[in-house]
Design a protein around this motif. Structure first.
Motif, PDB file in Angstrom:
ATOM      1  N   ILE A 184      -8.990  -4.793   4.131  1.00 47.91           N
ATOM      2  CA  ILE A 184     -10.291  -5.433   3.896  1.00 47.91           C
ATOM      3  C   ILE A 184     -10.231  -6.354   2.678  1.00 47.91           C
ATOM      4  O   ILE A 184     -10.665  -7.512   2.724  1.00 47.91           O
ATOM      5  CB  ILE A 184     -11.382  -4.364   3.711  1.00 47.91           C
ATOM      6  CG1 ILE A 184     -11.608  -3.590   5.014  1.00 47.91           C
ATOM      7  CG2 ILE A 184     -12.688  -5.010   3.242  1.00 47.91           C
ATOM      8  CD1 ILE A 184     -12.479  -2.354   4.847  1.00 47.91           C
ATOM      9  N   ASP A 185      -9.665  -5.843   1.600  1.00 43.33           N
ATOM     10  CA  ASP A 185      -9.630  -6.613   0.352  1.00 43.33           C
ATOM     11  C   ASP A 185      -8.766  -7.865   0.467  1.00 43.33           C
ATOM     12  O   ASP A 185      -9.086  -8.908  -0.107  1.00 43.33           O
ATOM     13  CB  ASP A 185      -9.115  -5.743  -0.793  1.00 43.33           C
ATOM     14  CG  ASP A 185     -10.082  -4.629  -1.175  1.00 43.33           C
ATOM     15  OD1 ASP A 185     -11.255  -4.713  -0.766  1.00 43.33           O
ATOM     16  OD2 ASP A 185      -9.640  -3.679  -1.851  1.00 43.33           O
ATOM     17  N   SER A 186      -7.666  -7.757   1.187  1.00 40.63           N
ATOM     18  CA  SER A 186      -6.708  -8.868   1.271  1.00 40.63           C
ATOM     19  C   SER A 186      -6.896  -9.755   2.496  1.00 40.63           C
ATOM     20  O   SER A 186      -6.299 -10.816   2.594  1.00 40.63           O
ATOM     21  CB  SER A 186      -5.280  -8.317   1.296  1.00 40.63           C
ATOM     22  OG  SER A 186      -5.035  -7.611   2.511  1.00 40.63           O
ATOM     23  N   ARG A 187      -7.713  -9.260   3.445  1.00 37.72           N
ATOM     24  CA  ARG A 187      -7.861  -9.941   4.737  1.00 37.72           C
ATOM     25  C   ARG A 187      -6.497 -10.124   5.408  1.00 37.72           C
ATOM     26  O   ARG A 187      -6.163 -11.183   5.937  1.00 37.72           O
ATOM     27  CB  ARG A 187      -8.559 -11.290   4.581  1.00 37.72           C
ATOM     28  CG  ARG A 187      -9.961 -11.180   4.013  1.00 37.72           C
ATOM     29  CD  ARG A 187     -10.629 -12.530   3.881  1.00 37.72           C
ATOM     30  NE  ARG A 187     -11.976 -12.396   3.324  1.00 37.72           N
ATOM     31  CZ  ARG A 187     -12.769 -13.429   3.056  1.00 37.72           C
ATOM     32  NH1 ARG A 187     -12.344 -14.662   3.289  1.00 37.72           N
ATOM     33  NH2 ARG A 187     -13.978 -13.219   2.559  1.00 37.72           N
TER      34      ARG A 187
ATOM     35  N   ASP B 209      -7.319   5.670   4.306  1.00 39.45           N
ATOM     36  CA  ASP B 209      -8.420   5.018   3.594  1.00 39.45           C
ATOM     37  C   ASP B 209      -7.906   3.880   2.718  1.00 39.45           C
ATOM     38  O   ASP B 209      -8.495   2.794   2.675  1.00 39.45           O
ATOM     39  CB  ASP B 209      -9.180   6.034   2.736  1.00 39.45           C
ATOM     40  CG  ASP B 209      -9.934   7.054   3.569  1.00 39.45           C
ATOM     41  OD1 ASP B 209     -10.211   6.770   4.748  1.00 39.45           O
ATOM     42  OD2 ASP B 209     -10.228   8.155   3.047  1.00 39.45           O
ATOM     43  N   ARG B 210      -6.831   4.152   2.028  1.00 36.90           N
ATOM     44  CA  ARG B 210      -6.269   3.127   1.145  1.00 36.90           C
ATOM     45  C   ARG B 210      -5.716   1.959   1.955  1.00 36.90           C
ATOM     46  O   ARG B 210      -5.850   0.794   1.567  1.00 36.90           O
ATOM     47  CB  ARG B 210      -5.160   3.758   0.295  1.00 36.90           C
ATOM     48  CG  ARG B 210      -4.791   2.955  -0.930  1.00 36.90           C
ATOM     49  CD  ARG B 210      -3.945   3.805  -1.861  1.00 36.90           C
ATOM     50  NE  ARG B 210      -3.640   3.118  -3.094  1.00 36.90           N
ATOM     51  CZ  ARG B 210      -3.010   3.682  -4.113  1.00 36.90           C
ATOM     52  NH1 ARG B 210      -2.628   4.945  -4.039  1.00 36.90           N
ATOM     53  NH2 ARG B 210      -2.754   2.987  -5.209  1.00 36.90           N
TER      54      ARG B 210
ATOM     55  N   HIS C 135      -9.624  -4.326  12.521  1.00 37.64           N
ATOM     56  CA  HIS C 135      -9.628  -5.498  11.651  1.00 37.64           C
ATOM     57  C   HIS C 135      -8.759  -6.627  12.194  1.00 37.64           C
ATOM     58  O   HIS C 135      -8.476  -7.584  11.459  1.00 37.64           O
ATOM     59  CB  HIS C 135      -9.176  -5.097  10.247  1.00 37.64           C
ATOM     60  CG  HIS C 135     -10.093  -4.098   9.599  1.00 37.64           C
ATOM     61  ND1 HIS C 135     -11.318  -4.436   9.069  1.00 37.64           N
ATOM     62  CD2 HIS C 135      -9.971  -2.743   9.434  1.00 37.64           C
ATOM     63  CE1 HIS C 135     -11.901  -3.355   8.581  1.00 37.64           C
ATOM     64  NE2 HIS C 135     -11.104  -2.314   8.788  1.00 37.64           N
TER      65      HIS C 135
ATOM     66  N   GLU D  80      -6.795   0.934   4.930  1.00 32.78           N
ATOM     67  CA  GLU D  80      -7.911   0.123   5.433  1.00 32.78           C
ATOM     68  C   GLU D  80      -8.534  -0.706   4.324  1.00 32.78           C
ATOM     69  O   GLU D  80      -8.860  -1.890   4.529  1.00 32.78           O
ATOM     70  CB  GLU D  80      -8.958   1.010   6.092  1.00 32.78           C
ATOM     71  CG  GLU D  80     -10.113   0.210   6.681  1.00 32.78           C
ATOM     72  CD  GLU D  80     -11.015   1.013   7.589  1.00 32.78           C
ATOM     73  OE1 GLU D  80     -11.721   0.392   8.417  1.00 32.78           O
ATOM     74  OE2 GLU D  80     -11.021   2.259   7.485  1.00 32.78           O
ATOM     75  N   GLN D  81      -8.694  -0.122   3.167  1.00 32.00           N
ATOM     76  CA  GLN D  81      -9.299  -0.883   2.067  1.00 32.00           C
ATOM     77  C   GLN D  81      -8.418  -2.054   1.656  1.00 32.00           C
ATOM     78  O   GLN D  81      -8.919  -3.146   1.330  1.00 32.00           O
ATOM     79  CB  GLN D  81      -9.553   0.034   0.871  1.00 32.00           C
ATOM     80  CG  GLN D  81     -10.451  -0.602  -0.192  1.00 32.00           C
ATOM     81  CD  GLN D  81     -11.817  -0.955   0.346  1.00 32.00           C
ATOM     82  OE1 GLN D  81     -12.515  -0.119   0.925  1.00 32.00           O
ATOM     83  NE2 GLN D  81     -12.222  -2.218   0.188  1.00 32.00           N
ATOM     84  N   ALA D  82      -7.092  -1.850   1.674  1.00 31.19           N
ATOM     85  CA  ALA D  82      -6.168  -2.937   1.336  1.00 31.19           C
ATOM     86  C   ALA D  82      -6.277  -4.072   2.344  1.00 31.19           C
ATOM     87  O   ALA D  82      -6.213  -5.256   1.984  1.00 31.19           O
ATOM     88  CB  ALA D  82      -4.740  -2.405   1.283  1.00 31.19           C
TER      89      ALA D  82
ATOM     90  N   CYS E  46       0.869  -1.176   0.000  1.00 34.17           N
ATOM     91  CA  CYS E  46       0.000   0.000   0.000  1.00 34.17           C
ATOM     92  C   CYS E  46       0.905   1.226   0.000  1.00 34.17           C
ATOM     93  O   CYS E  46       1.731   1.381   0.906  1.00 34.17           O
ATOM     94  CB  CYS E  46      -0.893  -0.008   1.242  1.00 34.17           C
ATOM     95  SG  CYS E  46      -1.955   1.437   1.386  1.00 34.17           S
TER      96      CYS E  46
END
Length: 408
Positions: A162-165, A155-156, A197, A158-160, A141
């Motif tokens: 979420i997307d990758s677990r 934001d990026r 997370h 957190e999204q990374a 990231c």
């Protein structure tokens, strides 16, 4: 001791001393006749107190099985509390043969094959290697980059996750090569995402003792009075602080009982060697009485940075110099003066410098280079002079047809 006195006393010729930095240039760069500005160790002898402690140990003449004395804990704990308000306990401390080795252990201990591990680029390339080598999915990231000043993109990030677990995040503090000393507020916001997370945080704080101006290192485990300690494993070392890398000794701090129990269960299956006695001896001596030496070498390093930054800004304003809040590594963007694909030819073949190239730290950073400023002012002046002279030749002439005028 002023800068000139320190340099005169502690500078050392490192050629023909089995120095990775100086004696493997032919093997690593294909050219032995370069000015070494790459791997992160110093061109200065360590503190006299460390040399004396090691000499005393050597003169004893016995290198048998040993243990960690109370004096080691006293020195290390006092250093951490006085400088970083981090109050440690014996039961939290483990050891490793270097920070990089510890990263491999943590990845294997706390994740499973094919789990995702996230890092923020550009970042120290062994982070990348450790994730890949351990058979985990590497998630990168990027940090925000505002004209050379790097910040977290929350934001990026957190999204990374979420997307990758992602299961684990490797934190670099102070940051190599971006030079940032993360504030408590920045880290709090980032760690809150990890907590949300359930992402474990491994914090590499090997550069903790190199901060400049009013920037202050805040250990990850100290952020908000230890708010995230149940998610954090810290690894640090005196190796960068006192130029002790070859003594392969680092400290691991695991404050959480559950994490520590899991780590201990794993580590006994792969490592039965707690520490290097010489590394332990040197570390204790440094933390006990190396403070004055450290402040002197920091003065040299920061003076080198100010000279390099100001000279480049004046002579080549197209180059972007990243602010060096911490570490002794200067990250510079050459993209406005040289095509990305010509970076190696420009820096190595023409400027005659061995550096760490930006793409080693992240694929988006081709055209950047990292310079090690823990060397003599003379070496820094040669490096900066060569960059300026060759860059000006590029402005005036066709790149491929101008012979280099410089040699080391």
């Amino acid at each position: 001791m002023n800068i000139e006195e320190f340099v005169e006393k502690y500078k050392v010729e490192r050629h023909n001393s089995t120095s990775l930095k100086w004696d493997l240039l032919e093997e690593r760069f294909g050219d032995a006749d370069l000015l070494a500005m790459w791997v992160a160790d110093m061109d200065f002898r360590t503190s006299d107190s460390i040399t004396e402690a090691l000499t005393k140990r050597v003169n004893h003449g016995v290198y048998g099985y040993s243990f960690v004395p109370q004096s080691y804990f006293d020195a290390y704990f006092n250093w951490m509390e006085e400088r970083y308000s981090f109050q440690l306990k014996k039961e939290w401390i483990r050891y490793s043969t270097g920070v990089v080795a510890a990263l491999y252990w943590f990845i294997n201990a706390f994740t499973e094959p094919e789990d995702s591990v996230i890092i923020l680029t550009p970042v120290y390339y062994p982070f990348h290697n450790a994730v890949r080598d351990c058979g985990r999915k590497l998630i990168t990231c990027p940090l925000n980059n505002d004209n050379g000043y790097f910040t977290f993109d929350y934001d990026r990030f957190e999204q990374a996750i979420i997307d990758s677990r992602a299961k684990l995040y490797i934190h670099c503090s102070p940051h190599n090569p971006a030079g940032r000393v993360w504030s408590e507020e920045e880290q709090d916001k980032l760690f809150e995402i990890c907590k949300k997370h359930n992402v474990l945080i491994v914090s590499d704080e090997i550069h903790q003792d190199f901060t400049f101006d009013d920037h202050k290192h805040i250990p990850a485990a100290v952020v908000k009075d230890g708010k995230y300690r149940d998610l954090i494993i810290t690894v640090n070392s005196a190796s960068k602080t006192f130029n002790l890398a070859a003594l392969i000794h680092s400290n691991i701090i695991i404050t959480d009982d559950i994490l520590r129990e899991k780590y201990d269960k794993y580590i006994k299956t792969v490592n039965q060697t707690d520490f290097n006695t010489m590394g332990l001896t040197a570390t204790e001596a440094g933390y006990s009485s190396g403070g004055e030496w450290l402040e002197s070498v920091k003065s040299v390093i920061y003076s080198n940075f100010v000279y390099a930054r100001d000279t480049l800004n004046k002579e080549l304003p197209e180059i972007t110099v990243t602010p060096m809040e911490g570490t002794y590594l200067m990250f510079i963007d050459l993209n406005k003066i040289i095509p990305k694909e010509k970076t190696k030819e420009f820096i190595q073949d023409r400027c005659r410098l061995a550096v760490d190239f930006g793409e080693w730290f992240g694929t988006d950073y081709k055209g950047y280079v990292r310079l090690n400023l823990a060397t003599t002012p003379e070496n820094v002046k040669i490096a900066i002079t060569n960059i300026i002279r060759e860059a000006k030749l590029l402005k005036e002439n066709d790149y491929m047809n101008v012979p280099s005028l410089l040699s080391i």
